[in-house]
Design a protein around this motif. Structure first.
Motif, PDB file in Angstrom:
ATOM      1  N   THR A  28       0.845  -1.194   0.000  1.00  0.00           N
ATOM      2  CA  THR A  28       0.000   0.000   0.000  1.00  0.00           C
ATOM      3  C   THR A  28       0.883   1.247   0.000  1.00  0.00           C
ATOM      4  O   THR A  28       2.065   1.183   0.366  1.00  0.00           O
ATOM      5  N   PRO A  29       0.324   2.375  -0.378  1.00  0.00           N
ATOM      6  CA  PRO A  29       1.109   3.614  -0.322  1.00  0.00           C
ATOM      7  C   PRO A  29       1.591   3.950   1.095  1.00  0.00           C
ATOM      8  O   PRO A  29       2.676   4.494   1.269  1.00  0.00           O
ATOM      9  N   ALA A  30       0.815   3.593   2.101  1.00  0.00           N
ATOM     10  CA  ALA A  30       1.239   3.864   3.477  1.00  0.00           C
ATOM     11  C   ALA A  30       2.477   3.044   3.836  1.00  0.00           C
ATOM     12  O   ALA A  30       3.377   3.542   4.513  1.00  0.00           O
ATOM     13  N   ASP A  31       2.523   1.803   3.372  1.00  0.00           N
ATOM     14  CA  ASP A  31       3.711   0.984   3.610  1.00  0.00           C
ATOM     15  C   ASP A  31       4.931   1.586   2.937  1.00  0.00           C
ATOM     16  O   ASP A  31       6.020   1.600   3.498  1.00  0.00           O
ATOM     17  N   ARG A  32       4.718   2.086   1.735  1.00  0.00           N
ATOM     18  CA  ARG A  32       5.828   2.702   1.014  1.00  0.00           C
ATOM     19  C   ARG A  32       6.300   3.963   1.712  1.00  0.00           C
ATOM     20  O   ARG A  32       7.491   4.240   1.776  1.00  0.00           O
ATOM     21  N   LEU A  33       5.360   4.740   2.249  1.00  0.00           N
ATOM     22  CA  LEU A  33       5.759   5.962   2.948  1.00  0.00           C
ATOM     23  C   LEU A  33       6.534   5.634   4.213  1.00  0.00           C
ATOM     24  O   LEU A  33       7.550   6.280   4.506  1.00  0.00           O
ATOM     25  N   LEU A  34       6.083   4.654   4.961  1.00  0.00           N
ATOM     26  CA  LEU A  34       6.805   4.289   6.183  1.00  0.00           C
ATOM     27  C   LEU A  34       8.218   3.809   5.865  1.00  0.00           C
ATOM     28  O   LEU A  34       9.166   4.139   6.572  1.00  0.00           O
ATOM     29  N   ALA A  35       8.349   3.058   4.790  1.00  0.00           N
ATOM     30  CA  ALA A  35       9.687   2.623   4.388  1.00  0.00           C
ATOM     31  C   ALA A  35      10.532   3.814   3.947  1.00  0.00           C
ATOM     32  O   ALA A  35      11.728   3.884   4.250  1.00  0.00           O
ATOM     33  N   ALA A  36       9.916   4.764   3.253  1.00  0.00           N
ATOM     34  CA  ALA A  36      10.660   5.952   2.833  1.00  0.00           C
ATOM     35  C   ALA A  36      11.069   6.793   4.034  1.00  0.00           C
ATOM     36  O   ALA A  36      12.179   7.362   4.060  1.00  0.00           O
ATOM     37  N   LEU A  37      10.209   6.880   5.049  1.00  0.00           N
ATOM     38  CA  LEU A  37      10.584   7.610   6.262  1.00  0.00           C
ATOM     39  C   LEU A  37      11.716   6.899   6.996  1.00  0.00           C
ATOM     40  O   LEU A  37      12.614   7.551   7.545  1.00  0.00           O
ATOM     41  N   LEU A  38      11.668   5.568   7.006  1.00  0.00           N
ATOM     42  CA  LEU A  38      12.772   4.803   7.582  1.00  0.00           C
ATOM     43  C   LEU A  38      14.053   5.060   6.804  1.00  0.00           C
ATOM     44  O   LEU A  38      15.130   5.199   7.385  1.00  0.00           O
ATOM     45  N   PHE A  39      13.923   5.145   5.488  1.00  0.00           N
ATOM     46  CA  PHE A  39      15.060   5.465   4.637  1.00  0.00           C
ATOM     47  C   PHE A  39      15.644   6.824   5.015  1.00  0.00           C
ATOM     48  O   PHE A  39      16.857   6.996   5.111  1.00  0.00           O
ATOM     49  N   GLY A  40      14.776   7.791   5.250  1.00  0.00           N
ATOM     50  CA  GLY A  40      15.229   9.129   5.618  1.00  0.00           C
ATOM     51  C   GLY A  40      15.928   9.166   6.965  1.00  0.00           C
ATOM     52  O   GLY A  40      17.000   9.772   7.105  1.00  0.00           O
ATOM     53  N   THR A  41      15.353   8.517   7.959  1.00  0.00           N
ATOM     54  CA  THR A  41      15.972   8.551   9.279  1.00  0.00           C
ATOM     55  C   THR A  41      17.278   7.766   9.313  1.00  0.00           C
ATOM     56  O   THR A  41      18.220   8.151   9.995  1.00  0.00           O
ATOM     57  N   GLY A  74       6.434  13.317   5.507  1.00  0.00           N
ATOM     58  CA  GLY A  74       5.472  12.556   6.309  1.00  0.00           C
ATOM     59  C   GLY A  74       4.200  13.339   6.564  1.00  0.00           C
ATOM     60  O   GLY A  74       3.089  12.804   6.460  1.00  0.00           O
ATOM     61  N   ALA A  75       4.338  14.622   6.876  1.00  0.00           N
ATOM     62  CA  ALA A  75       3.160  15.464   7.102  1.00  0.00           C
ATOM     63  C   ALA A  75       2.364  15.646   5.811  1.00  0.00           C
ATOM     64  O   ALA A  75       1.123  15.627   5.821  1.00  0.00           O
ATOM     65  N   ALA A  76       3.055  15.815   4.695  1.00  0.00           N
ATOM     66  CA  ALA A  76       2.362  15.985   3.412  1.00  0.00           C
ATOM     67  C   ALA A  76       1.597  14.726   3.042  1.00  0.00           C
ATOM     68  O   ALA A  76       0.462  14.796   2.554  1.00  0.00           O
ATOM     69  N   PHE A  77       2.183  13.553   3.266  1.00  0.00           N
ATOM     70  CA  PHE A  77       1.477  12.313   2.957  1.00  0.00           C
ATOM     71  C   PHE A  77       0.261  12.147   3.848  1.00  0.00           C
ATOM     72  O   PHE A  77      -0.806  11.730   3.380  1.00  0.00           O
ATOM     73  N   ALA A  78       0.410  12.451   5.130  1.00  0.00           N
ATOM     74  CA  ALA A  78      -0.722  12.306   6.049  1.00  0.00           C
ATOM     75  C   ALA A  78      -1.868  13.228   5.638  1.00  0.00           C
ATOM     76  O   ALA A  78      -3.038  12.828   5.663  1.00  0.00           O
ATOM     77  N   GLN A  79      -1.550  14.439   5.228  1.00  0.00           N
ATOM     78  CA  GLN A  79      -2.587  15.370   4.795  1.00  0.00           C
ATOM     79  C   GLN A  79      -3.271  14.865   3.522  1.00  0.00           C
ATOM     80  O   GLN A  79      -4.495  14.912   3.397  1.00  0.00           O
ATOM     81  N   ARG A  80      -2.489  14.362   2.585  1.00  0.00           N
ATOM     82  CA  ARG A  80      -3.059  13.840   1.331  1.00  0.00           C
ATOM     83  C   ARG A  80      -3.926  12.614   1.598  1.00  0.00           C
ATOM     84  O   ARG A  80      -5.014  12.478   1.039  1.00  0.00           O
ATOM     85  N   ALA A  81      -3.456  11.712   2.446  1.00  0.00           N
ATOM     86  CA  ALA A  81      -4.226  10.507   2.764  1.00  0.00           C
ATOM     87  C   ALA A  81      -5.526  10.878   3.482  1.00  0.00           C
ATOM     88  O   ALA A  81      -6.575  10.266   3.237  1.00  0.00           O
ATOM     89  N   TRP A  82      -5.482  11.885   4.337  1.00  0.00           N
ATOM     90  CA  TRP A  82      -6.675  12.325   5.056  1.00  0.00           C
ATOM     91  C   TRP A  82      -7.708  12.875   4.072  1.00  0.00           C
ATOM     92  O   TRP A  82      -8.883  12.584   4.169  1.00  0.00           O
TER      93      TRP A  82
END
Length: 93
Positions: A28-41, A74-82
């Motif tokens: 899912t896109p949420a899984d991809r975002l979490l992995a991308a955030l992990l990539f960033g950190t 992360g904030a932009a994705f959360a806003q878009r998903a909302w």
């Protein structure tokens, strides 16, 4: 202590490669975002380790920029998903 920092950076780099597989697979896109955030950190952690190992202030600045970008994405994705979730709820009614 200085030899431990590059070894940790290489270990984190190996974790980044595994994270790239997760980004590519999804499901899912949420899984991809979490992995991308992990990539960033993890990228921030690598830059910080290398900054302390080499004494380079430029790497420290780059780590701060990457941390800000990860927070903003992360904030932009959360806003878009909302918005998409609310749009789907109004169309279902």
């Amino acid at each position: 202590m200085n030899t431990l920092l590059p070894i940790l950076a290489v270990f984190l780099l190996a974790n980044l490669l595994i994270t790239l597989l997760r980004v590519a697979r999804g499901p899912t896109p949420a899984d991809r975002l979490l992995a991308a955030l992990l990539f960033g950190t993890t990228g921030v952690a690598i830059l910080l380790l290398l900054s302390f190992a080499t004494g380079s202030a430029a790497l420290l600045d780059a780590a701060l920029v990457f941390a800000l970008l990860a927070a903003i994405s992360g904030a932009a994705f959360a806003q878009r998903a909302w918005r998409e979730e609310q749009a789907d709820a109004t169309h279902d009614d």
